[in-house]
Design a protein around this motif. Structure first.
Motif, PDB file in Angstrom:
ATOM      1  N   SER A  40     -10.729   1.502 -35.576  1.00  0.00           N
ATOM      2  CA  SER A  40     -10.662   2.147 -34.256  1.00  0.00           C
ATOM      3  C   SER A  40      -9.241   2.136 -33.715  1.00  0.00           C
ATOM      4  O   SER A  40      -8.484   1.229 -34.013  1.00  0.00           O
ATOM      5  N   PRO A  41      -8.867   3.091 -32.941  1.00  0.00           N
ATOM      6  CA  PRO A  41      -9.666   4.203 -32.426  1.00  0.00           C
ATOM      7  C   PRO A  41      -9.714   5.402 -33.377  1.00  0.00           C
ATOM      8  O   PRO A  41     -10.369   6.385 -33.095  1.00  0.00           O
ATOM      9  N   SER A  42      -9.039   5.320 -34.502  1.00  0.00           N
ATOM     10  CA  SER A  42      -9.010   6.431 -35.455  1.00  0.00           C
ATOM     11  C   SER A  42     -10.393   6.666 -36.053  1.00  0.00           C
ATOM     12  O   SER A  42     -11.160   5.733 -36.260  1.00  0.00           O
ATOM     13  N   LYS A  43     -10.695   7.910 -36.329  1.00  0.00           N
ATOM     14  CA  LYS A  43     -11.946   8.264 -37.003  1.00  0.00           C
ATOM     15  C   LYS A  43     -11.665   8.852 -38.378  1.00  0.00           C
ATOM     16  O   LYS A  43     -12.550   9.421 -39.005  1.00  0.00           O
ATOM     17  N   ASP A  44     -10.419   8.729 -38.836  1.00  0.00           N
ATOM     18  CA  ASP A  44     -10.033   9.306 -40.123  1.00  0.00           C
ATOM     19  C   ASP A  44     -10.842   8.669 -41.250  1.00  0.00           C
ATOM     20  O   ASP A  44     -11.240   7.511 -41.185  1.00  0.00           O
ATOM     21  N   PHE A  45     -11.074   9.449 -42.303  1.00  0.00           N
ATOM     22  CA  PHE A  45     -11.850   9.005 -43.445  1.00  0.00           C
ATOM     23  C   PHE A  45     -10.925   8.943 -44.653  1.00  0.00           C
ATOM     24  O   PHE A  45     -10.142   9.862 -44.883  1.00  0.00           O
ATOM     25  N   TYR A  46     -11.006   7.863 -45.424  1.00  0.00           N
ATOM     26  CA  TYR A  46     -10.128   7.671 -46.582  1.00  0.00           C
ATOM     27  C   TYR A  46     -10.941   7.465 -47.851  1.00  0.00           C
ATOM     28  O   TYR A  46     -12.020   6.870 -47.824  1.00  0.00           O
ATOM     29  N   GLN A  47     -10.382   7.930 -48.958  1.00  0.00           N
ATOM     30  CA  GLN A  47     -10.926   7.658 -50.283  1.00  0.00           C
ATOM     31  C   GLN A  47      -9.759   7.238 -51.165  1.00  0.00           C
ATOM     32  O   GLN A  47      -8.741   7.940 -51.250  1.00  0.00           O
ATOM     33  N   THR A  51      -7.070   4.924 -61.140  1.00  0.00           N
ATOM     34  CA  THR A  51      -7.353   5.361 -62.494  1.00  0.00           C
ATOM     35  C   THR A  51      -6.438   4.625 -63.475  1.00  0.00           C
ATOM     36  O   THR A  51      -5.557   3.870 -63.066  1.00  0.00           O
ATOM     37  N   GLU A  52      -6.664   4.861 -64.742  1.00  0.00           N
ATOM     38  CA  GLU A  52      -5.817   4.247 -65.766  1.00  0.00           C
ATOM     39  C   GLU A  52      -4.364   4.704 -65.664  1.00  0.00           C
ATOM     40  O   GLU A  52      -3.464   4.017 -66.110  1.00  0.00           O
ATOM     41  N   LYS A  53      -4.142   5.864 -65.057  1.00  0.00           N
ATOM     42  CA  LYS A  53      -2.793   6.440 -64.991  1.00  0.00           C
ATOM     43  C   LYS A  53      -2.125   6.326 -63.631  1.00  0.00           C
ATOM     44  O   LYS A  53      -0.940   6.590 -63.502  1.00  0.00           O
ATOM     45  N   GLY A  54      -2.876   5.952 -62.563  1.00  0.00           N
ATOM     46  CA  GLY A  54      -2.261   5.872 -61.247  1.00  0.00           C
ATOM     47  C   GLY A  54      -3.268   5.771 -60.124  1.00  0.00           C
ATOM     48  O   GLY A  54      -4.417   5.392 -60.332  1.00  0.00           O
ATOM     49  N   VAL A  55      -2.824   6.151 -58.920  1.00  0.00           N
ATOM     50  CA  VAL A  55      -3.621   6.019 -57.698  1.00  0.00           C
ATOM     51  C   VAL A  55      -3.704   7.376 -56.992  1.00  0.00           C
ATOM     52  O   VAL A  55      -2.707   8.096 -56.911  1.00  0.00           O
ATOM     53  N   ILE A  56      -4.884   7.681 -56.473  1.00  0.00           N
ATOM     54  CA  ILE A  56      -5.100   8.900 -55.688  1.00  0.00           C
ATOM     55  C   ILE A  56      -5.606   8.473 -54.323  1.00  0.00           C
ATOM     56  O   ILE A  56      -6.549   7.688 -54.227  1.00  0.00           O
ATOM     57  N   LEU A  57      -4.983   8.963 -53.275  1.00  0.00           N
ATOM     58  CA  LEU A  57      -5.411   8.693 -51.908  1.00  0.00           C
ATOM     59  C   LEU A  57      -5.764  10.021 -51.253  1.00  0.00           C
ATOM     60  O   LEU A  57      -4.933  10.921 -51.179  1.00  0.00           O
ATOM     61  N   ARG A  58      -7.006  10.127 -50.800  1.00  0.00           N
ATOM     62  CA  ARG A  58      -7.441  11.321 -50.071  1.00  0.00           C
ATOM     63  C   ARG A  58      -7.746  10.907 -48.645  1.00  0.00           C
ATOM     64  O   ARG A  58      -8.335   9.856 -48.400  1.00  0.00           O
ATOM     65  N   CYS A  59      -7.369  11.748 -47.698  1.00  0.00           N
ATOM     66  CA  CYS A  59      -7.560  11.447 -46.289  1.00  0.00           C
ATOM     67  C   CYS A  59      -8.036  12.705 -45.567  1.00  0.00           C
ATOM     68  O   CYS A  59      -7.513  13.789 -45.779  1.00  0.00           O
ATOM     69  N   TRP A  60      -9.041  12.512 -44.733  1.00  0.00           N
ATOM     70  CA  TRP A  60      -9.520  13.577 -43.859  1.00  0.00           C
ATOM     71  C   TRP A  60      -9.212  13.142 -42.436  1.00  0.00           C
ATOM     72  O   TRP A  60      -9.762  12.136 -41.962  1.00  0.00           O
ATOM     73  N   VAL A  61      -8.331  13.866 -41.770  1.00  0.00           N
ATOM     74  CA  VAL A  61      -7.960  13.542 -40.392  1.00  0.00           C
ATOM     75  C   VAL A  61      -8.990  14.184 -39.472  1.00  0.00           C
ATOM     76  O   VAL A  61      -9.129  15.408 -39.445  1.00  0.00           O
ATOM     77  N   LEU A  62      -9.717  13.359 -38.742  1.00  0.00           N
ATOM     78  CA  LEU A  62     -10.765  13.850 -37.856  1.00  0.00           C
ATOM     79  C   LEU A  62     -10.256  13.867 -36.423  1.00  0.00           C
ATOM     80  O   LEU A  62      -9.591  12.935 -35.974  1.00  0.00           O
ATOM     81  N   THR A  63     -10.576  14.925 -35.722  1.00  0.00           N
ATOM     82  CA  THR A  63     -10.175  15.066 -34.337  1.00  0.00           C
ATOM     83  C   THR A  63     -11.400  15.407 -33.502  1.00  0.00           C
ATOM     84  O   THR A  63     -12.365  15.985 -34.012  1.00  0.00           O
TER      85      THR A  63
END
Length: 95
Positions: A40-47, A51-63
C-alpha cells in the motif's frame, strides 16, 4: 517482390545481440515464478520469472482513474546484466 542480396532478406531487420539475449531469457526453462501486488498505497501488480538464462519482471501499473486500463511493462535481464540493473533490482524489492 522482395529483394534478396547474398541470401539475406533486406526487408527483415537483423537481430541485435540484445534482442537475442532477451529471446534466450524468455525461451529458457522457468526455475521460479512469483506474482504479487505491491504494498500500500500502490495497487500495482508484479510478476517475477527466474529462468536458466536470466530474470523477467512484468509490471501492471494500476490507476483509480476512470477509463484507464492497466499499462503493462516488461524488463528482461540476462544473468550477466542483472547484477548491474539497479532499476530492476529496486522494482523487485518493491514487489
Amino acid at each position: 517482390t522482395k529483394k534478396v542480396m547474398s541470401g539475406v532478406d533486406i526487408h527483415k531487420p537483423a537481430l541485435t545481440a540484445e534482442m537475442r539475449d532477451r529471446m534466450a531469457v524468455r525461451s529458457a526453462r522457468k526455475l521460479y515464478e512469483r506474482s504479487t501486488q505491491a504494498s500500500s498505497p500502490s495497487k500495482d501488480f508484479y510478476q517475477v520469472l527466474v529462468t536458466e538464462k536470466g530474470v523477467i519482471l512484468r509490471c501492471w501499473v494500476l490507476t483509480l482513474r476512470n477509463g484507464q486500463k492497466p499499462t503493462p511493462s516488461e524488463a528482461i535481464a540476462s544473468w550477466d546484466d542483472f547484477p548491474y540493473d539497479s532499476v530492476m533490482i529496486s522494482e523487485i524489492g518493491r514487489a
